[in-house]
Design a protein around this motif. Structure first.
Motif, PDB file in Angstrom:
ATOM      1  N   ASP A 103     -53.320  57.260 -87.435  1.00  0.00           N
ATOM      2  CA  ASP A 103     -54.562  58.032 -87.520  1.00  0.00           C
ATOM      3  C   ASP A 103     -55.496  57.709 -86.358  1.00  0.00           C
ATOM      4  N   VAL A 104     -55.628  56.425 -86.024  1.00  0.00           N
ATOM      5  CA  VAL A 104     -56.477  56.037 -84.893  1.00  0.00           C
ATOM      6  C   VAL A 104     -55.954  56.674 -83.608  1.00  0.00           C
ATOM      7  N   ALA A 105     -54.639  56.584 -83.393  1.00  0.00           N
ATOM      8  CA  ALA A 105     -54.044  57.183 -82.192  1.00  0.00           C
ATOM      9  C   ALA A 105     -54.277  58.689 -82.173  1.00  0.00           C
ATOM     10  N   SER A 106     -54.185  59.320 -83.332  1.00  0.00           N
ATOM     11  CA  SER A 106     -54.387  60.766 -83.437  1.00  0.00           C
ATOM     12  C   SER A 106     -55.837  61.149 -83.137  1.00  0.00           C
ATOM     13  N   VAL A 107     -56.783  60.384 -83.662  1.00  0.00           N
ATOM     14  CA  VAL A 107     -58.199  60.667 -83.400  1.00  0.00           C
ATOM     15  C   VAL A 107     -58.489  60.536 -81.907  1.00  0.00           C
ATOM     16  N   LEU A 108     -57.976  59.483 -81.290  1.00  0.00           N
ATOM     17  CA  LEU A 108     -58.184  59.319 -79.850  1.00  0.00           C
ATOM     18  C   LEU A 108     -57.606  60.506 -79.089  1.00  0.00           C
ATOM     19  N   SER A 109     -56.420  60.932 -79.486  1.00  0.00           N
ATOM     20  CA  SER A 109     -55.776  62.062 -78.816  1.00  0.00           C
ATOM     21  C   SER A 109     -56.594  63.345 -78.975  1.00  0.00           C
ATOM     22  N   ALA A 160     -53.929  41.290 -83.416  1.00  0.00           N
ATOM     23  CA  ALA A 160     -54.537  42.140 -82.388  1.00  0.00           C
ATOM     24  C   ALA A 160     -53.531  42.480 -81.289  1.00  0.00           C
ATOM     25  N   ILE A 161     -52.675  41.521 -80.939  1.00  0.00           N
ATOM     26  CA  ILE A 161     -51.616  41.788 -79.954  1.00  0.00           C
ATOM     27  C   ILE A 161     -50.669  42.860 -80.485  1.00  0.00           C
ATOM     28  N   GLU A 162     -50.295  42.735 -81.752  1.00  0.00           N
ATOM     29  CA  GLU A 162     -49.419  43.726 -82.382  1.00  0.00           C
ATOM     30  C   GLU A 162     -50.088  45.100 -82.410  1.00  0.00           C
ATOM     31  N   LEU A 163     -51.380  45.132 -82.745  1.00  0.00           N
ATOM     32  CA  LEU A 163     -52.124  46.395 -82.767  1.00  0.00           C
ATOM     33  C   LEU A 163     -52.131  47.053 -81.390  1.00  0.00           C
ATOM     34  N   ALA A 164     -52.383  46.267 -80.359  1.00  0.00           N
ATOM     35  CA  ALA A 164     -52.404  46.814 -79.000  1.00  0.00           C
ATOM     36  C   ALA A 164     -51.052  47.431 -78.639  1.00  0.00           C
ATOM     37  N   THR A 171     -47.941  52.400 -77.871  1.00  0.00           N
ATOM     38  CA  THR A 171     -46.722  53.178 -78.101  1.00  0.00           C
ATOM     39  C   THR A 171     -47.042  54.510 -78.771  1.00  0.00           C
ATOM     40  N   MET A 172     -47.853  54.466 -79.835  1.00  0.00           N
ATOM     41  CA  MET A 172     -48.172  55.680 -80.594  1.00  0.00           C
ATOM     42  C   MET A 172     -48.948  56.702 -79.776  1.00  0.00           C
ATOM     43  N   SER A 173     -49.772  56.216 -78.861  1.00  0.00           N
ATOM     44  CA  SER A 173     -50.603  57.137 -78.081  1.00  0.00           C
ATOM     45  C   SER A 173     -49.952  57.542 -76.760  1.00  0.00           C
ATOM     46  N   PRO A 212     -49.596  53.990 -71.010  1.00  0.00           N
ATOM     47  CA  PRO A 212     -48.711  53.235 -70.110  1.00  0.00           C
ATOM     48  C   PRO A 212     -48.638  51.761 -70.541  1.00  0.00           C
ATOM     49  N   PRO A 213     -47.628  51.044 -70.075  1.00  0.00           N
ATOM     50  CA  PRO A 213     -47.491  49.628 -70.438  1.00  0.00           C
ATOM     51  C   PRO A 213     -48.735  48.802 -70.140  1.00  0.00           C
ATOM     52  N   ALA A 214     -49.508  49.195 -69.154  1.00  0.00           N
ATOM     53  CA  ALA A 214     -50.721  48.447 -68.814  1.00  0.00           C
ATOM     54  C   ALA A 214     -51.755  48.475 -69.937  1.00  0.00           C
ATOM     55  N   ALA A 215     -51.638  49.400 -70.886  1.00  0.00           N
ATOM     56  CA  ALA A 215     -52.578  49.482 -72.001  1.00  0.00           C
ATOM     57  C   ALA A 215     -52.247  48.500 -73.114  1.00  0.00           C
ATOM     58  N   ARG A 216     -51.113  47.866 -73.025  1.00  0.00           N
ATOM     59  CA  ARG A 216     -50.729  46.886 -74.050  1.00  0.00           C
ATOM     60  C   ARG A 216     -51.424  45.563 -73.741  1.00  0.00           C
ATOM     61  N   VAL A 217     -52.757  45.609 -73.819  1.00  0.00           N
ATOM     62  CA  VAL A 217     -53.574  44.483 -73.375  1.00  0.00           C
ATOM     63  C   VAL A 217     -54.468  44.010 -74.513  1.00  0.00           C
ATOM     64  N   LEU A 218     -54.535  42.693 -74.655  1.00  0.00           N
ATOM     65  CA  LEU A 218     -55.530  42.075 -75.515  1.00  0.00           C
ATOM     66  C   LEU A 218     -56.438  41.256 -74.623  1.00  0.00           C
ATOM     67  N   THR A 219     -57.729  41.541 -74.686  1.00  0.00           N
ATOM     68  CA  THR A 219     -58.704  40.761 -73.944  1.00  0.00           C
ATOM     69  C   THR A 219     -59.358  39.779 -74.905  1.00  0.00           C
ATOM     70  N   THR A 220     -59.357  38.515 -74.535  1.00  0.00           N
ATOM     71  CA  THR A 220     -59.968  37.468 -75.357  1.00  0.00           C
ATOM     72  C   THR A 220     -60.405  36.336 -74.455  1.00  0.00           C
ATOM     73  N   THR A 221     -61.000  35.329 -75.024  1.00  0.00           N
ATOM     74  CA  THR A 221     -61.320  34.101 -74.290  1.00  0.00           C
ATOM     75  C   THR A 221     -60.679  32.950 -75.029  1.00  0.00           C
ATOM     76  N   LEU A 222     -60.256  31.973 -74.289  1.00  0.00           N
ATOM     77  CA  LEU A 222     -59.645  30.783 -74.881  1.00  0.00           C
ATOM     78  C   LEU A 222     -60.480  29.560 -74.521  1.00  0.00           C
ATOM     79  N   PRO A 223     -60.505  28.574 -75.426  1.00  0.00           N
ATOM     80  CA  PRO A 223     -61.288  27.372 -75.133  1.00  0.00           C
ATOM     81  C   PRO A 223     -60.723  26.589 -73.964  1.00  0.00           C
TER      82      PRO A 223
END
Length: 146
Positions: free
Chosen positions: A81-87, A121-125, A130-132, A135-146
């Motif tokens: 549904d999220v992918a569909s709404v974005l589309s 979150a990695i799985e969601l990305a 894939t659903m949308s 490109p492979p570059a969109a399979r990104v999780l942005t975070t910060t690590l200690p």
């Protein structure tokens, strides 16, 4: 006129986009007197998607901490549904942001839940990319690590 970035990170924007984006977003998304106010529109993920589109962005980076797009809340059908709404809105999926407090990754009391949230979150990305058809570059999780 300055060029807009291709994608807008929605991280932390729920309820508080800059006035310049709200001014353009409110006019383009609404229409008529029954249109939701900018504050009402920006309380949920779809409202943020619509505001990003109305402001001229071509894609969005989802906030995995935002109600409605938290990985633990989205089963496979909801992710479609999220992918569909974005589309439908003409927005590209450009990745996921999830900023976990550093203390949660270091403290044994929170460590497992924080690590699970990052893994989800990695799985969601990956799934949304894939659903949308992103490109492979969109399979990104942005975070910060200690």
């Amino acid at each position: 006129m300055p060029a807009l970035p291709v994608a807008l990170s929605l991280c932390g924007l729920a309820g508080r986009l800059p006035a310049t984006v709200l001014a353009r977003g409110g006019a383009a998304v609404g229409g008529g007197s029954s249109a939701p106010s900018a504050g009402e529109m920006l309380r949920d993920a779809r409202g943020l998607f619509e505001a990003a589109r109305a402001a001229g962005f071509r894609g969005v980076v989802l906030d995995a901490a935002l109600a409605g797009v938290r990985p633990r809340e989205l089963d496979r059908s909801a992710r479609r549904d999220v992918a569909s709404v974005l589309s439908r809105l003409g927005l590209a999926f450009a990745g996921v942001d999830l900023f976990v407090p550093a203390t949660h990754l270091l403290d044994a009391a929170h460590m497992d839940r924080a690590a699970a949230a990052l893994a989800q979150a990695i799985e969601l990305a990956g799934e949304l990319a894939t659903m949308s058809g992103a490109p492979p570059a969109a399979r990104v999780l942005t975070t910060t690590l200690p």
